[in-house]
Motif scaffolding. Sequence first.
Motif: not given
Lengths: 304, 306
Positions: B217, B220, B291, B295
């Motif tokens: 995270f 990103v 991801l 996530f």
Amino acid sequence: MTKKTFWHKLKSQIPLQLMVIPGIIFMIIFCYIPIYGLVIAFKSLTVTDTIASAPWVGLENFKIAFSDKFFWESVVNTLAISFLKLGIGFIAPIILSIMIFELKDGWFKKTVQTISYLPHFLSWIVVGGMLISWLSTSGLINTFLVGIGVIDSPKNYLVDPNSYWFIAVLSDVWKSVGWGTIIYLATMAGIDPTYYEAAKIDGATKMQQIFHITLPLMKFVITLMFILAVGGILGSNLDQTLVLINPLNASHAEVINSYVYKIGLAQGDFSYATAVGLAISVISLLLVVITNKLSKKVNNRSIF
Amino acid sequence: MKIADSKPVSMGLPMPKVKKMKENRVFNAINLLCISVFTILIIFPIWDIIVASFSSPQAQASAGIRLWPKEFSIESYKLVFNDASIWNAFMISVLKTVVGVITHVFFTAMVAYGMSKRNLLGRNFYTALGVGTMFFSGGMIPTYLLMKDLGLLDSFWVYIIPSLFSYFDMIIIMNFFREIPSSLEESATIDGAGVWTIFMKIIMPLSMPVLATIALFNGVFQWNDYMTAKLYISNEALHPIQMKLYTIIVQQQAQTMQSTASVVIPTTSLSIQLATIVIATVPIVLVYPFLQKYFISGMMIGAVKE
């Protein structure tokens, strides 16, 4: 605890304290010093002053803001865009998650979920670049609208102030709707399947199951998400605005945050920009408190 | 989860079975149709950009709905490959993401390890201080003035140092550390290992799932972030790819607006813009499968923050 055992304990914790204290120093420097820096909203800071030495001016900066036409313009835009986003952007994930939930498990459901989350991970710059290309006179939107005969000739929507709110809201929904379903889908996955089985035996249609089982059971998580959304709305437009704004649509695109950026960093009026930013933070906080009060009425429990 | 309705759900009279099944089939068909349209609305614009970036510059400027590259060409990518400033920006992005992620995860985990000890002196005070950072912030201008005072303006370190630590990530990592059986640490202590050795040799290797989540995270965020550069960096040699793309888009916009009368839109800048969008997105697409794995859990804990 006696003094002796305290010092003894502290001594034995020195290595642990040495691991934590850098974090504490970090928070003091990067969070609490800027909070102290908010005092410049009540001062008049020029390039030669430091925060401490700048002269106090009381509420002068706020008075200027209240008589500033561009400030009010940005307030109106912020509120309009934020509430449209809240209205559409909040309901869309709920509907979408119910639709996904009703799909049969399998590759199709997985693919839909994978695709719908993707835009969340694209930056606003990338989405902005795409938008400019779709909205240009030779872009996708114009080709489509001319093709089906809604409009006669192509039009560049990004230079039209009256289109801006819709562009901002729809592109935001496009980017975030799939991501917004995750928490609802997780909640729905936790619903006891026997409710649905019992309802089916009683002859309930799918729509009745949605309205009498799924939605009532999601009431709490929906209110929680709503309050969080309200807290975030007034401060969340900067990335999007800076990439989509241009001199022709600015009258409808300028939001509080981009205005703070413009007067603070582009024009160097630090004190005034801070006052504007502070005013909007206070309004944001008030909105959260009001929403929380309302949620108490709906759920009989508050979030805080 | 609390059950909202304890009273029986009233559904009216049971319907004849055939009618009910027909209704559900109609519901499923409509649902499937709507979902399909929705999925196309999400994926098609992304596809359109990719297709356009692989079309010839003339085809890019012409109107029309494209499902497949018209006059397939890699001209746009050649233009980007030949532009040294774009490659420089790409490398800045890679560097900022790699260094930023490693330092963020390590620093935050270090603080989290100390905070995971319930008998830590001053823990309540540290917690109060940390919770405060999640609710209050000084905002854009005071933070800018701080960066100026710290000498971070126009420095690569402005990408790294202010995002070293996040109290929110600290809580997630701390909660994970607390799940690790304390007997592991106790036996290591008996064997003579110090706090630092335990942290590096036992705690960190056992916490890879949570560290990977935070790293992805944060990665990103670092990759997509252009605001830091926009606010604090005026030296173009230090701009990351997102900021470079921003500059290209703004220039292209200005040119388009000027040229509305003469209609001569320079095609090279459009080509560069399209190819740069794709290049700036490729790394995100590459980590996307990883991801996705993480996530859901990340979002569930993250719901309180967002």
